[in-house]
Design a protein around this motif. Structure first.
Motif, PDB file in Angstrom:
ATOM      1  N   ILE A 276      -7.873   5.833   9.341  1.00 10.88           N
ATOM      2  CA  ILE A 276      -7.116   6.702   8.437  1.00 10.88           C
ATOM      3  C   ILE A 276      -5.760   7.089   9.028  1.00 10.88           C
ATOM      4  O   ILE A 276      -4.791   7.282   8.287  1.00 10.88           O
ATOM      5  CB  ILE A 276      -7.942   7.952   8.062  1.00 10.88           C
ATOM      6  CG1 ILE A 276      -7.353   8.630   6.818  1.00 10.88           C
ATOM      7  CG2 ILE A 276      -8.069   8.898   9.248  1.00 10.88           C
ATOM      8  CD1 ILE A 276      -8.264   9.671   6.194  1.00 10.88           C
ATOM      9  N   ILE A 277      -5.657   7.160  10.342  1.00 10.26           N
ATOM     10  CA  ILE A 277      -4.373   7.518  10.945  1.00 10.26           C
ATOM     11  C   ILE A 277      -3.338   6.440  10.656  1.00 10.26           C
ATOM     12  O   ILE A 277      -2.213   6.728  10.233  1.00 10.26           O
ATOM     13  CB  ILE A 277      -4.537   7.764  12.460  1.00 10.26           C
ATOM     14  CG1 ILE A 277      -5.372   9.023  12.694  1.00 10.26           C
ATOM     15  CG2 ILE A 277      -3.172   7.879  13.141  1.00 10.26           C
ATOM     16  CD1 ILE A 277      -5.724   9.273  14.152  1.00 10.26           C
ATOM     17  N   GLU A 278      -3.710   5.181  10.863  1.00 13.09           N
ATOM     18  CA  GLU A 278      -2.780   4.085  10.569  1.00 13.09           C
ATOM     19  C   GLU A 278      -2.468   4.012   9.081  1.00 13.09           C
ATOM     20  O   GLU A 278      -1.304   3.806   8.684  1.00 13.09           O
ATOM     21  CB  GLU A 278      -3.367   2.753  11.052  1.00 13.09           C
ATOM     22  CG  GLU A 278      -3.409   2.610  12.563  1.00 13.09           C
ATOM     23  CD  GLU A 278      -3.924   1.249  12.995  1.00 13.09           C
ATOM     24  OE1 GLU A 278      -4.273   0.434  12.105  1.00 13.09           O
ATOM     25  OE2 GLU A 278      -3.993   0.995  14.216  1.00 13.09           O
ATOM     26  N   THR A 279      -3.483   4.168   8.241  1.00 14.35           N
ATOM     27  CA  THR A 279      -3.282   4.063   6.796  1.00 14.35           C
ATOM     28  C   THR A 279      -2.356   5.154   6.286  1.00 14.35           C
ATOM     29  O   THR A 279      -1.409   4.885   5.529  1.00 14.35           O
ATOM     30  CB  THR A 279      -4.632   4.131   6.062  1.00 14.35           C
ATOM     31  OG1 THR A 279      -5.414   2.977   6.417  1.00 14.35           O
ATOM     32  CG2 THR A 279      -4.445   4.157   4.566  1.00 14.35           C
ATOM     33  N   ILE A 280      -2.589   6.411   6.674  1.00 18.40           N
ATOM     34  CA  ILE A 280      -1.762   7.507   6.174  1.00 18.40           C
ATOM     35  C   ILE A 280      -0.350   7.433   6.746  1.00 18.40           C
ATOM     36  O   ILE A 280       0.628   7.731   6.050  1.00 18.40           O
ATOM     37  CB  ILE A 280      -2.410   8.869   6.489  1.00 18.40           C
ATOM     38  CG1 ILE A 280      -3.802   8.941   5.856  1.00 18.40           C
ATOM     39  CG2 ILE A 280      -1.540  10.012   5.973  1.00 18.40           C
ATOM     40  CD1 ILE A 280      -3.848   8.621   4.369  1.00 18.40           C
ATOM     41  N   THR A 281      -0.219   7.001   7.988  1.00 16.63           N
ATOM     42  CA  THR A 281       1.118   6.815   8.561  1.00 16.63           C
ATOM     43  C   THR A 281       1.914   5.815   7.731  1.00 16.63           C
ATOM     44  O   THR A 281       3.088   6.043   7.402  1.00 16.63           O
ATOM     45  CB  THR A 281       1.016   6.342  10.020  1.00 16.63           C
ATOM     46  OG1 THR A 281       0.323   7.334  10.793  1.00 16.63           O
ATOM     47  CG2 THR A 281       2.393   6.110  10.621  1.00 16.63           C
ATOM     48  N   ALA A 282       1.259   4.709   7.349  1.00 13.85           N
ATOM     49  CA  ALA A 282       1.936   3.690   6.536  1.00 13.85           C
ATOM     50  C   ALA A 282       2.244   4.210   5.134  1.00 13.85           C
ATOM     51  O   ALA A 282       3.341   3.984   4.602  1.00 13.85           O
ATOM     52  CB  ALA A 282       1.066   2.435   6.455  1.00 13.85           C
ATOM     53  N   LEU A 283       1.304   4.912   4.517  1.00 19.38           N
ATOM     54  CA  LEU A 283       1.517   5.431   3.160  1.00 19.38           C
ATOM     55  C   LEU A 283       2.648   6.455   3.138  1.00 19.38           C
ATOM     56  O   LEU A 283       3.489   6.453   2.227  1.00 19.38           O
ATOM     57  CB  LEU A 283       0.232   6.038   2.622  1.00 19.38           C
ATOM     58  CG  LEU A 283      -0.898   5.052   2.303  1.00 19.38           C
ATOM     59  CD1 LEU A 283      -2.183   5.805   1.957  1.00 19.38           C
ATOM     60  CD2 LEU A 283      -0.505   4.133   1.147  1.00 19.38           C
ATOM     61  N   ARG A 284       2.680   7.341   4.113  1.00 18.33           N
ATOM     62  CA  ARG A 284       3.750   8.343   4.150  1.00 18.33           C
ATOM     63  C   ARG A 284       5.106   7.677   4.349  1.00 18.33           C
ATOM     64  O   ARG A 284       6.110   8.104   3.763  1.00 18.33           O
ATOM     65  CB  ARG A 284       3.471   9.368   5.248  1.00 18.33           C
ATOM     66  CG  ARG A 284       2.382  10.346   4.858  1.00 18.33           C
ATOM     67  CD  ARG A 284       2.095  11.377   5.927  1.00 18.33           C
ATOM     68  NE  ARG A 284       3.276  12.082   6.403  1.00 18.33           N
ATOM     69  CZ  ARG A 284       3.229  13.276   6.996  1.00 18.33           C
ATOM     70  NH1 ARG A 284       2.067  13.875   7.169  1.00 18.33           N
ATOM     71  NH2 ARG A 284       4.329  13.847   7.427  1.00 18.33           N
ATOM     72  N   ALA A 285       5.148   6.631   5.173  1.00 17.55           N
ATOM     73  CA  ALA A 285       6.412   5.923   5.396  1.00 17.55           C
ATOM     74  C   ALA A 285       6.915   5.265   4.119  1.00 17.55           C
ATOM     75  O   ALA A 285       8.115   5.039   3.968  1.00 17.55           O
ATOM     76  CB  ALA A 285       6.237   4.876   6.497  1.00 17.55           C
ATOM     77  N   ARG A 286       5.986   4.981   3.192  1.00 18.86           N
ATOM     78  CA  ARG A 286       6.357   4.345   1.918  1.00 18.86           C
ATOM     79  C   ARG A 286       6.588   5.368   0.812  1.00 18.86           C
ATOM     80  O   ARG A 286       6.784   4.978  -0.344  1.00 18.86           O
ATOM     81  CB  ARG A 286       5.267   3.370   1.497  1.00 18.86           C
ATOM     82  CG  ARG A 286       5.080   2.226   2.488  1.00 18.86           C
ATOM     83  CD  ARG A 286       3.926   1.346   2.069  1.00 18.86           C
ATOM     84  NE  ARG A 286       3.650   0.331   3.079  1.00 18.86           N
ATOM     85  CZ  ARG A 286       3.130  -0.851   2.817  1.00 18.86           C
ATOM     86  NH1 ARG A 286       2.820  -1.183   1.573  1.00 18.86           N
ATOM     87  NH2 ARG A 286       2.895  -1.706   3.779  1.00 18.86           N
ATOM     88  N   GLY A 287       6.526   6.634   1.135  1.00 17.69           N
ATOM     89  CA  GLY A 287       6.874   7.656   0.159  1.00 17.69           C
ATOM     90  C   GLY A 287       5.722   8.306  -0.565  1.00 17.69           C
ATOM     91  O   GLY A 287       5.947   9.120  -1.463  1.00 17.69           O
ATOM     92  N   VAL A 288       4.481   7.987  -0.214  1.00 17.52           N
ATOM     93  CA  VAL A 288       3.342   8.637  -0.855  1.00 17.52           C
ATOM     94  C   VAL A 288       3.257  10.084  -0.359  1.00 17.52           C
ATOM     95  O   VAL A 288       3.327  10.341   0.839  1.00 17.52           O
ATOM     96  CB  VAL A 288       2.026   7.889  -0.551  1.00 17.52           C
ATOM     97  CG1 VAL A 288       0.846   8.603  -1.193  1.00 17.52           C
ATOM     98  CG2 VAL A 288       2.110   6.452  -1.055  1.00 17.52           C
ATOM     99  N   GLU A 289       3.113  11.018  -1.298  1.00 16.10           N
ATOM    100  CA  GLU A 289       3.093  12.439  -0.970  1.00 16.10           C
ATOM    101  C   GLU A 289       1.666  12.962  -0.954  1.00 16.10           C
ATOM    102  O   GLU A 289       0.884  12.669  -1.863  1.00 16.10           O
ATOM    103  CB  GLU A 289       3.924  13.231  -1.967  1.00 16.10           C
ATOM    104  CG  GLU A 289       5.396  12.894  -1.935  1.00 16.10           C
ATOM    105  CD  GLU A 289       6.191  13.738  -2.901  1.00 16.10           C
ATOM    106  OE1 GLU A 289       7.154  14.387  -2.459  1.00 16.10           O
ATOM    107  OE2 GLU A 289       5.845  13.777  -4.093  1.00 16.10           O
ATOM    108  N   PHE A 290       1.342  13.756   0.065  1.00 12.49           N
ATOM    109  CA  PHE A 290      -0.005  14.279   0.234  1.00 12.49           C
ATOM    110  C   PHE A 290      -0.003  15.806   0.218  1.00 12.49           C
ATOM    111  O   PHE A 290       1.002  16.445   0.533  1.00 12.49           O
ATOM    112  CB  PHE A 290      -0.594  13.792   1.572  1.00 12.49           C
ATOM    113  CG  PHE A 290      -0.841  12.317   1.620  1.00 12.49           C
ATOM    114  CD1 PHE A 290      -2.045  11.778   1.183  1.00 12.49           C
ATOM    115  CD2 PHE A 290       0.140  11.450   2.086  1.00 12.49           C
ATOM    116  CE1 PHE A 290      -2.272  10.420   1.229  1.00 12.49           C
ATOM    117  CE2 PHE A 290      -0.077  10.078   2.135  1.00 12.49           C
ATOM    118  CZ  PHE A 290      -1.291   9.565   1.692  1.00 12.49           C
TER     119      PHE A 290
END
Length: 379
Positions: A276-290
């Protein structure tokens, strides 16, 4: 202490399930959207889905267009109308973009339809064969909460890219995947007093069993409350939590959803990852907001959940939540709504043995949702 990732084999693990309707997993999730081409670009760019198949004017369709995207075992179908009027336009006008079909992969779509309809399900599609040069599939379907459908897909005699009528969709733009593996669960929001009705539907009509129940004492803050029950098939591959509102001092997230979706529907899709750390790091870098929880959440979280394999600091930096049950622990985080209406969102989850749904995080999570509702003036 269980630390292995939770996976679900074809073996029965929940004894309460009747399993008269064998299901292999989720085949695809179809969303009706206002602009499928642009939505496909978003899910590719932001979430790392890959181009798979297409159907539209070039394949002989005159009324709609569909793009199929995939990441590991997760398959999304994005469908838009090409002409005015008709059921797709009506659905989008009423609900906005949203999930129309939860398709279930079965060995026998005819038997699935017969078993469910004789137990009281309302049919939306009688068993029929669809074929092309790559073979044939058998499809059937039933109605469930709101305007959501379950389509049963039997595809053992088909070797095409997706379904008959679709062609391979080749694109030059395919951003790297972000590590999403499969659909862990899909949550339905229903109206006041309807949760038990639909839980009984999944039990009696589809042979599911109830895994867990949460009442307004479990899921409440100073302002809002809701109730939830989790239904699962015997293998655990298909899990459907069902939420309904509960009385609170202000409008709950479920009431907000039902107001803007204009009825019951799929609230969120939980996507599993092994890191999940790698996945969320990648998603945040692509602009996904959490959603974000206060930093104080992390002050005593390890006292509550015990030892975990991960360092706490990156979890804190990414706002990832942690919870534990008797089987192990889980890591989870929730996006903000991915649509203009405050309706559908995604959960990203990594299971380290746990089979639960993050009860220990409910208060922090729903307070975070309330902060977003306050900004929208809908609390």
């Amino acid at each position: 202490m269980a630390t292995a990732n939770t996976t679900y084999s074809g073996e029965k693990i929940f004894e309460g399930a009747q399993d008269f309707l064998p299901m292999n997993g989720t085949d695809y999730v179809e969303l009706y959207v206002g602009n499928a081409k642009q939505a496909a670009h978003y899910y590719k760019s932001a979430f790392g889905f890959q181009s798979v198949a297409y159907a539209g004017l070039e394949t002989g369709l005159k009324d709609r267009v569909s793009y199929v995207l995939q990441q590991d075992k997760i398959r999304l179908v994005l469908t838009s109308p090409l002409k005015e009027g008709g059921p797709i336009n009506e659905h989008i006008s009423k609900h906005g973009d949203g999930v129309k079909v939860i398709a279930l992969w079965v060995d026998d779509a005819t038997k699935a339809w017969e078993e469910t309809t004789k137990r009281g399900a309302e049919s939306c599609m009688e068993p029929h064969r669809e074929e092309d040069e790559h073979g044939y599939v058998v499809k059937s379907g039933i109605k469930t909460y709101g305007e959501t459908l379950h389509i049963f897909v039997e595809r053992s005699n088909y070797n095409g890219v997706f379904l008959p009528g679709f062609q391979k969709w080749d694109t030059d733009f395919n951003p790297p995947v972000v590590g999403l593996k499969y659909i862990d669960h899909m949550v339905g929001n229903v109206g006041w007093g309807e949760m038990n009705k639909w839980c009984e539907f999944y039990e009696k009509v589809m042979g599911f069993t109830q895994l867990v129940s949460f009442d307004d004492k479990d899921i409440s803050t100073d302002y809002t409350a809701l109730m939830s029950k989790v239904m699962s098939n015997g293998t655990g591959r298909i899990k459907f939590p069902i939420n309904e509102p509960a009385e609170g001092r202000r409008k709950s997230q479920i009431e907000e959803y039902i107001e803007f979706y204009n009825g019951a529907g799929v609230q969120h899709v939980a996507l599993a990852t092994d890191n999940i750390i790698e996945t969320i790091t990648a998603l945040r870098a692509r602009g996904v907001e959490f959603l974000k929880v206060p930093e104080v959440y992390y002050d005593d979280v390890l006292d509550r959940v015990g030892e975990i394999d991960e360092d706490l600091e990156p979890l804190k930096n990414l706002n990832i939540l942690i919870d534990r049950d008797d089987e192990g622990y889980l890591l989870q985080i929730f996006t903000k709504p991915v649509l203009d209406r405050p309706t559908m969102f995604f959960e990203i989850i990594q299971r380290k043995g746990a089979q639960s749904f993050g009860k220990g995080n409910f208060k922090a999570l729903f307070e975070a949702i309330e902060r977003e509702q306050e900004l929208r003036n809908t609390l």
